[in-house]
Design a protein around this motif. Structure first.
Motif, PDB file in Angstrom:
ATOM      1  N   ARG A   1      44.434  33.063  -7.752  1.00  0.00           N
ATOM      2  CA  ARG A   1      44.384  34.443  -7.268  1.00  0.00           C
ATOM      3  C   ARG A   1      45.360  34.651  -6.113  1.00  0.00           C
ATOM      4  O   ARG A   1      46.073  35.655  -6.064  1.00  0.00           O
ATOM      5  N   ARG A   2      45.404  33.716  -5.173  1.00  0.00           N
ATOM      6  CA  ARG A   2      46.303  33.838  -4.015  1.00  0.00           C
ATOM      7  C   ARG A   2      47.774  33.860  -4.440  1.00  0.00           C
ATOM      8  O   ARG A   2      48.558  34.632  -3.916  1.00  0.00           O
ATOM      9  N   VAL A   3      48.136  32.997  -5.396  1.00  0.00           N
ATOM     10  CA  VAL A   3      49.525  32.954  -5.876  1.00  0.00           C
ATOM     11  C   VAL A   3      49.882  34.291  -6.517  1.00  0.00           C
ATOM     12  O   VAL A   3      50.912  34.901  -6.190  1.00  0.00           O
ATOM     13  N   ARG A   4      49.029  34.770  -7.417  1.00  0.00           N
ATOM     14  CA  ARG A   4      49.308  36.040  -8.099  1.00  0.00           C
ATOM     15  C   ARG A   4      49.406  37.196  -7.103  1.00  0.00           C
ATOM     16  O   ARG A   4      50.314  38.027  -7.177  1.00  0.00           O
ATOM     17  N   ASP A   5      48.462  37.243  -6.157  1.00  0.00           N
ATOM     18  CA  ASP A   5      48.450  38.325  -5.167  1.00  0.00           C
ATOM     19  C   ASP A   5      49.692  38.296  -4.282  1.00  0.00           C
ATOM     20  O   ASP A   5      50.264  39.339  -3.973  1.00  0.00           O
ATOM     21  N   ALA A   6      50.114  37.104  -3.860  1.00  0.00           N
ATOM     22  CA  ALA A   6      51.291  36.983  -2.984  1.00  0.00           C
ATOM     23  C   ALA A   6      52.550  37.454  -3.699  1.00  0.00           C
ATOM     24  O   ALA A   6      53.358  38.191  -3.119  1.00  0.00           O
ATOM     25  N   PHE A   7      52.713  37.054  -4.951  1.00  0.00           N
ATOM     26  CA  PHE A   7      53.909  37.470  -5.677  1.00  0.00           C
ATOM     27  C   PHE A   7      53.865  38.972  -5.977  1.00  0.00           C
ATOM     28  O   PHE A   7      54.881  39.653  -5.895  1.00  0.00           O
ATOM     29  N   ARG A   8      52.683  39.482  -6.288  1.00  0.00           N
ATOM     30  CA  ARG A   8      52.539  40.914  -6.552  1.00  0.00           C
ATOM     31  C   ARG A   8      52.855  41.727  -5.295  1.00  0.00           C
ATOM     32  O   ARG A   8      53.523  42.759  -5.365  1.00  0.00           O
ATOM     33  N   ALA A   9      52.391  41.250  -4.147  1.00  0.00           N
ATOM     34  CA  ALA A   9      52.600  41.967  -2.884  1.00  0.00           C
ATOM     35  C   ALA A   9      54.078  42.021  -2.504  1.00  0.00           C
ATOM     36  O   ALA A   9      54.512  42.967  -1.837  1.00  0.00           O
ATOM     37  N   ASN A  10      54.842  41.026  -2.923  1.00  0.00           N
ATOM     38  CA  ASN A  10      56.266  40.958  -2.549  1.00  0.00           C
ATOM     39  C   ASN A  10      57.189  41.303  -3.712  1.00  0.00           C
ATOM     40  O   ASN A  10      58.387  41.020  -3.663  1.00  0.00           O
ATOM     41  N   ARG A  11      56.655  41.938  -4.724  1.00  0.00           N
ATOM     42  CA  ARG A  11      57.413  42.271  -5.930  1.00  0.00           C
ATOM     43  C   ARG A  11      58.647  43.126  -5.646  1.00  0.00           C
ATOM     44  O   ARG A  11      59.684  42.957  -6.269  1.00  0.00           O
ATOM     45  N   ASP A  12      58.529  44.052  -4.692  1.00  0.00           N
ATOM     46  CA  ASP A  12      59.606  45.012  -4.448  1.00  0.00           C
ATOM     47  C   ASP A  12      60.583  44.600  -3.355  1.00  0.00           C
ATOM     48  O   ASP A  12      61.457  45.387  -2.984  1.00  0.00           O
ATOM     49  N   VAL A  13      60.465  43.388  -2.833  1.00  0.00           N
ATOM     50  CA  VAL A  13      61.386  42.918  -1.790  1.00  0.00           C
ATOM     51  C   VAL A  13      62.755  42.708  -2.419  1.00  0.00           C
ATOM     52  O   VAL A  13      62.891  42.013  -3.422  1.00  0.00           O
ATOM     53  N   GLU A  14      63.771  43.340  -1.821  1.00  0.00           N
ATOM     54  CA  GLU A  14      65.124  43.233  -2.364  1.00  0.00           C
ATOM     55  C   GLU A  14      66.121  42.647  -1.379  1.00  0.00           C
ATOM     56  O   GLU A  14      67.188  42.203  -1.786  1.00  0.00           O
TER      57      GLU A  14
END
Length: 87
Positions: A35-48
């Motif tokens: 859950r933590r891995v998925r949430d972290a990547f989802r939270a930073n999805r839009d970082v460019e």
């Protein structure tokens, strides 16, 4: 839009972290880590920003190493398995 090579590196890190997290012998640690891995990547999805992406990748690689160590330790000290933990 991030470069294709960077995108593939991010996806590769994500997959490695999920795969390693799924190796936790304990059901609770396993589900928490996934859950933590998925949430972290989802939270930073839009970082460019390339610098921010680079920093996040370094943090992710450190977390992958931490997960790998914890999985190894968990397997060494595996206690009695519960019904939920049984394969």
């Amino acid at each position: 839009m991030m470069a294709a090579s960077t995108r593939s590196q991010v996806i590769s890190l994500y997959k490695m972290m999920l795969k390693e997290s799924s190796r936790f012998p304990s059901y609770n640690y396993r589900t928490y880590a996934l859950r933590r891995v998925r949430d972290a990547f989802r939270a930073n999805r839009d970082v460019e920003d390339p610098k921010a992406v680079e920093r996040l990748m370094e943090e992710g690689e450190q977390m992958l190493a931490l997960i790998q160590r914890q999985v190894s330790i968990g397997k060494m000290y595996e206690a009695q398995r519960t019904v939920v933990d049984a394969p």
